[in-house]
Design a protein around this motif. Sequence first.
Motif, PDB file in Angstrom:
ATOM      1  N   GLU A 104      -8.966   2.874  -0.945  1.00  0.00           N
ATOM      2  CA  GLU A 104      -8.576   4.070   0.058  1.00  0.00           C
ATOM      3  C   GLU A 104      -8.413   3.253   0.718  1.00  0.00           C
ATOM      4  OE1 GLU A 104      -9.687   8.415  -0.451  1.00  0.00           O
ATOM      5  OE2 GLU A 104     -11.236   6.771  -0.539  1.00  0.00           O
ATOM      6  N   SER A 105      -7.257   3.259   1.756  1.00  0.00           N
ATOM      7  CA  SER A 105      -7.182   2.760   3.574  1.00  0.00           C
ATOM      8  C   SER A 105      -7.486   3.433   4.248  1.00  0.00           C
ATOM      9  CB  SER A 105      -6.021   1.603   3.549  1.00  0.00           C
ATOM     10  OG  SER A 105      -4.814   2.472   3.544  1.00  0.00           O
ATOM     11  N   ASP A 106      -7.163   3.098   5.736  1.00  0.00           N
ATOM     12  CA  ASP A 106      -7.262   3.990   6.579  1.00  0.00           C
ATOM     13  C   ASP A 106      -5.882   5.634   6.984  1.00  0.00           C
ATOM     14  OD1 ASP A 106      -8.912   3.265   7.609  1.00  0.00           O
ATOM     15  OD2 ASP A 106      -8.060   2.020   8.980  1.00  0.00           O
ATOM     16  N   LYS A 162      -5.250   1.221  -1.160  1.00  0.00           N
ATOM     17  CA  LYS A 162      -4.559  -0.459  -1.814  1.00  0.00           C
ATOM     18  C   LYS A 162      -5.122  -1.108  -2.836  1.00  0.00           C
ATOM     19  CE  LYS A 162      -5.095  -4.170   1.185  1.00  0.00           C
ATOM     20  NZ  LYS A 162      -4.103  -4.606   1.946  1.00  0.00           N
ATOM     21  N   ASP A 179       1.187  -1.240  -0.144  1.00  0.00           N
ATOM     22  CA  ASP A 179       0.059  -0.194   0.297  1.00  0.00           C
ATOM     23  C   ASP A 179       0.808   1.330  -0.258  1.00  0.00           C
ATOM     24  OD1 ASP A 179      -2.282  -2.040   0.699  1.00  0.00           O
ATOM     25  OD2 ASP A 179      -2.097  -0.961   2.321  1.00  0.00           O
TER      26      ASP A 179
END
Lengths: 258, 119
Positions: B64-66, B82, B24
């Motif tokens: 989108e990740s955190d 990701k 990521d």
Amino acid sequence: MAYKLSIQQLRRWYAKLLRLFSRPYYERFGQGMEQTFNDLLQERAREDRALLAFAFWMFLETSAGITRERTRFIIMNNQNIIRIALVTVSILLLPLLAMLFTDEVAWDLADFIIAGILLFAAGLAYELLARRAGNVAYRAAVAVAVVAGLILVWVNLAVGIIGSEDNPANLMYVGVLAVGIIGASIARLHPHGMSRTLSAMAIAQALVPVFALIIWKPSVTSGEAAIDLFVLGVSAFFVLLFVVSAMLFRRASAFGST
Amino acid sequence: MIDKKTKPLTPAVLHILLALSTKDRHGYGIMKQVEADSLGKVNMGPGTLYGSIGRMIEAGLVHESDKKIDSEMDDERRVYYKITGSGQKALTLELDRYRGVIAVANQKRLSLNTLSYGI
């Protein structure tokens, strides 16, 4: 220190530039883009490379991105309006093409403009009224009502239903449309109220030739009698359309929602 | 969703998928990886990068990740991107397509040589 100051200044300007993106896009990517821009400037500062020319290229590149995204946003959000405009233009091409092959069709610029406005307005009216409609009956009712209204205005402007287009009796048809607009406002587009509104329009439409015949008494010559039959026939056609629309709204009402 | 009839990926999308295939990354991280993968030949600006990412999210290729802090950079929290399963498949198909093109090119080179020698 000088680098730090100019990076901060450039970042502020870049942040302002990013606000030109559409709101949803800005809210989603604005912060990330600003950070990335800052990271790229920091990298160049660490490597002691020129900042301004690079920043200028970034501003240009991002401006191109804004233009692309804005265009896409406008198209995505106004697809139906663009479709209505395209249909309007396509329909207007028919008389234009006909004029190339026959003298029977002779439209001037004003005719095209008026027809364009009427068609676009009718399409827009359908879009606004039927957009949120969940059931087919409601959409069909709106379609019939809009088509009836469009033809009524068009025929009146072009040739007039009662006598010629200059005959003041034709102004009574404005009353029919007024009944529709006022009724729809009171009904707030709810199908039950719309059904009543269209019924009222049908009654108003039926009364127009009756009043016209009483006020503008025709003499009993065979030609005028034929015209009166024509007026009654055309009015009956519109009454039928309004009744059909009212019945469809009533059916939509039975389903319980728009 | 991705099958063999899928349209070829744009160069920007291919490079972004390649950059995300190993881990990521945030925006700047993707840019740097693309630059490294292409030996400095591909330099994306933020407009192209985020425009492509937006369309890739819509297509389900990435998500989108955190927000996280990149310890190698500063203390700003960044959105990481990701690659998804569909993204992996699209990348595999695209690389297969490239391999196929290279195989054909190699074959033609041999044939051409053979032909030219024959003439």
